[in-house]
Design an enzyme around this catalytic site. Structure first.
Site, PDB file in Angstrom:
ATOM      1  N   ASN A 135      43.710  49.879  35.508  1.00 49.73           N
ATOM      2  CA  ASN A 135      42.515  50.715  35.662  1.00 49.73           C
ATOM      3  C   ASN A 135      42.691  52.000  34.860  1.00 49.73           C
ATOM      4  O   ASN A 135      43.749  52.249  34.286  1.00 49.73           O
ATOM      5  CB  ASN A 135      42.308  51.071  37.144  1.00 49.73           C
ATOM      6  CG  ASN A 135      41.700  49.928  37.943  1.00 49.73           C
ATOM      7  OD1 ASN A 135      40.875  49.169  37.441  1.00 49.73           O
ATOM      8  ND2 ASN A 135      42.107  49.799  39.186  1.00 49.73           N
TER       9      ASN A 135
ATOM     10  N   HIS B  81      34.387  44.139  39.047  1.00 44.46           N
ATOM     11  CA  HIS B  81      34.506  44.332  37.584  1.00 44.46           C
ATOM     12  C   HIS B  81      33.526  43.437  36.824  1.00 44.46           C
ATOM     13  O   HIS B  81      33.864  42.908  35.757  1.00 44.46           O
ATOM     14  CB  HIS B  81      35.947  44.082  37.111  1.00 44.46           C
ATOM     15  CG  HIS B  81      36.934  45.058  37.680  1.00 44.46           C
ATOM     16  ND1 HIS B  81      37.177  46.290  37.103  1.00 44.46           N
ATOM     17  CD2 HIS B  81      37.713  44.996  38.773  1.00 44.46           C
ATOM     18  CE1 HIS B  81      38.085  46.935  37.830  1.00 44.46           C
ATOM     19  NE2 HIS B  81      38.415  46.180  38.849  1.00 44.46           N
TER      20      HIS B  81
ATOM     21  N   TYR C 253      43.864  36.533  40.706  1.00 44.13           N
ATOM     22  CA  TYR C 253      43.130  36.583  39.438  1.00 44.13           C
ATOM     23  C   TYR C 253      43.030  35.210  38.797  1.00 44.13           C
ATOM     24  O   TYR C 253      41.951  34.774  38.395  1.00 44.13           O
ATOM     25  CB  TYR C 253      43.758  37.610  38.487  1.00 44.13           C
ATOM     26  CG  TYR C 253      43.295  39.008  38.804  1.00 44.13           C
ATOM     27  CD1 TYR C 253      43.539  39.562  40.061  1.00 44.13           C
ATOM     28  CD2 TYR C 253      42.596  39.763  37.886  1.00 44.13           C
ATOM     29  CE1 TYR C 253      43.103  40.835  40.377  1.00 44.13           C
ATOM     30  CE2 TYR C 253      42.154  41.039  38.199  1.00 44.13           C
ATOM     31  CZ  TYR C 253      42.414  41.570  39.441  1.00 44.13           C
ATOM     32  OH  TYR C 253      41.969  42.827  39.754  1.00 44.13           O
TER      33      TYR C 253
END
Ligand code: NDP
Length: 478
Positions: A126, A54, A336
């Protein structure tokens, strides 16, 4: 009008920003030119590690407005009828690097940060309701196949189809990626999905499982492979131009927020595992429930500060929203925040774009770039428990206990899972033209891939629907 005085980063006035300090007009530069050395040193440090996935993204601020009463499911303040919450959205492609062309066929990231009164809620999804894998152990392997080959430094169709054909759980997401929806024209013309199963918890501390959906109000629009090649030939920045330009022109895109809800009891009886990221919850069984509307209406002032440094993490949840047993979600909860600590530094949540809009009280200490002061009472309250009125836990936010059963083991995630029915359902939902484009996109993507790998993948298409396999075979000229 007198101009603002240019200074060094220490605030010292700069007398000359045109000419370096040299010994004579033809002479060498003096090390004493601190303005020159500071300028060069800063330039050398302008890049931070790009995201491993990303990397290329586009973002804007907006508002989430809740129009319906879903308090029977959740006590989250930002999900109560009438609530308006400032938010940030960042869209992205997955595989391409920071300079990649925007209009490539790829899954799109759809990351949302809601600056709620109870802290940040990040929904990091997404434009697809499912993903390629269901066990997080496979994520680094999967991403390797999407990135560059270590020797050729080129992307490798062989690696992609080798991995996919050996991982039939990917078939559902492959079918979306290679369908029209794999190449949205702009970020405004696609849906967003939380993808994972999460939980909602109401004021009575009762839990239901939930899926989040954001349905575009701009309508879906997609490019064929040929059209996207033509667009990329004109501009590599199609998404940035359309999102940034649209908002500058006062066109504010909107998405309808909806949820699907499943009780804990229902979850025990579904034909599919409701915590499997490769599965959707069929709308017929779990209808969409209206929640509200998300609007994007403000461009960031500085792309790097506000979009490149935007840090979304599924670990950020608020009271009334919780996790689920989805294995991939659980790995992302760790991964993350860890990625941001590496990319941006220990205190990345204190950067203005990431900082909660509500008070923040924690005891985390020091570390690089500690530029904020804890704003809680006495300076003696720097550990917990303490007698100096420092912040303390709030047990009223404890979630209901989650019953777990089963022995700790490494269960084969490919055993007993139906990888074909939902992929086939999606295929059968497409009209003949859509199926035709799916076949030709797949045949394009398989160019140069060894025949034994293609044969292995064709067997998966056959199992989803014989017409699916037959169509791809024909497009491949087999
Ligand atoms: P429905 O007919 O109720 O819903 C079909 C869904 O598919 C709609 O949400 C539609 O989105 C979406 N869709 C249409 N074309 C595509 C495409 N090429 N790629 C991805 N999504 C598309 O059917 P079911 O709920 O019974 O699901 C059938 C299949 O639809 C599933 O197997 C799944 O592949 C797909 N799907 C299902 C979703 C779900 O949450 N149930 C969500 C998205 C896809 P829209 O309404 O915006 O046009």
């Amino acid at each position: 009008m007198t101009k603002t005085t240019l200074t060094t980063s220490a605030g010292n006035p700069v007398p000359d920003n045109q000419n370096s300090l040299t010994a004579g007009a033809r002479g060498p530069v003096l090390l004493q030119d601190v303005h020159l050395t500071e300028k060069l040193a800063h330039q050398n440090r302008e890049r931070i590690p790009e995201r491993v996935v990303h990397a290329k993204g586009w973002g804007a601020y907006g508002t989430l407005t809740i129009t319906e009463d879903i308090s029977q499911y959740t006590k989250a303040a930002c999900l109560q009828k009438g609530a308006q919450t400032e938010m940030l959205a960042r869209f992205s492609t997955v595989a391409g690097e920071l300079g990649a062309a925007d209009n490539e066929r790829d899954v799109r990231g759809f990351a949302l940060k809601f600056y709620s009164s109870e802290g940040n809620w990040d929904l990091v999804g997404n434009n697809t309701p499912v993903f390629f894998i269901r066990d997080p152990l496979k994520f680094p392997d999967f991403i390797r196949t999407q990135k560059r080959h270590p020797k050729s430094n080129l992307r490798s169709g062989t690696a992609m189809w080798d991995f996919w054909s050996l991982s039939p759980e990917s078939l559902h997401q492959i079918t979306i990626l290679m369908s029209d929806r794999g190449c949205p024209q702009t970020p405004m013309q696609m849906n967003g999905y939380g993808s994972h199963t999460f939980s909602l918890i109401n004021a009575e501390n009762e839990r239901v499982w939930v899926k989040f959906h954001f349905k575009t109000r701009q309508g879906h629009a997609h490019y064929t492979n040929a059209e996207s090649a033509e667009v990329i030939g004109r501009t590599r920045e199609g998404y940035q131009e359309s999102l940034f330009g649209g908002i500058e022109n006062g066109e504010f895109p909107k998405w309808d927020m909806k949820i699907q809800v499943m009780t804990e009891e229902q979850a025990k009886h579904t034909a599919f595992n409701p915590f499997d990221l490769t599965k959707v919850w069929p709308h017929g069984e779990f209808p969409l429930i209206d929640v509200g509307v998300m609007e994007l209406n403000r461009n960031p002032e500085n792309y790097f500060a506000e979009i490149e440094q935007a840090a979304f993490s599924p670990s950020n949840i608020v009271p009334g929203i919780g996790f689920s047993p989805d294995k991939v979600l659980q790995a992302r909860i760790f991964s993350y925040a860890d990625a941001h600590r590496y990319r941006l530094g220990t205190h990345y949540e204190a950067l203005p774009v990431n900082a909660p809009r509500c008070p923040v009280h924690h005891y985390h200490k020091d570390g690089s770039m500690r530029f904020f002061e804890p704003k809680h009472g006495s300076s003696d309250a720097y550990y917990e428990p303490n007698s100096f009125d420092g912040p303390a836990e709030a047990p009223q936010h404890a979630e209901p206990a989650l019953p777990l059963d089963g022995d700790a083991d490494r269960y084969n995630h490919r055993d007993g899972n139906d990888d074909y029915t939902q992929a086939g359902n999606l295929f059968r939902l497409m009209n003949a033209e859509q199926q035709g484009r799916l076949f030709s996109n797949l045949a394009d993507a398989m160019g140069g891939v060894p025949s034994e790998i293609i044969e292995r993948q064709l067997a998966h298409f056959d199992q989803a629907d014989p017409a699916y396999g037959a169509g791809v075979r024909k497009a491949l000229g087999l």
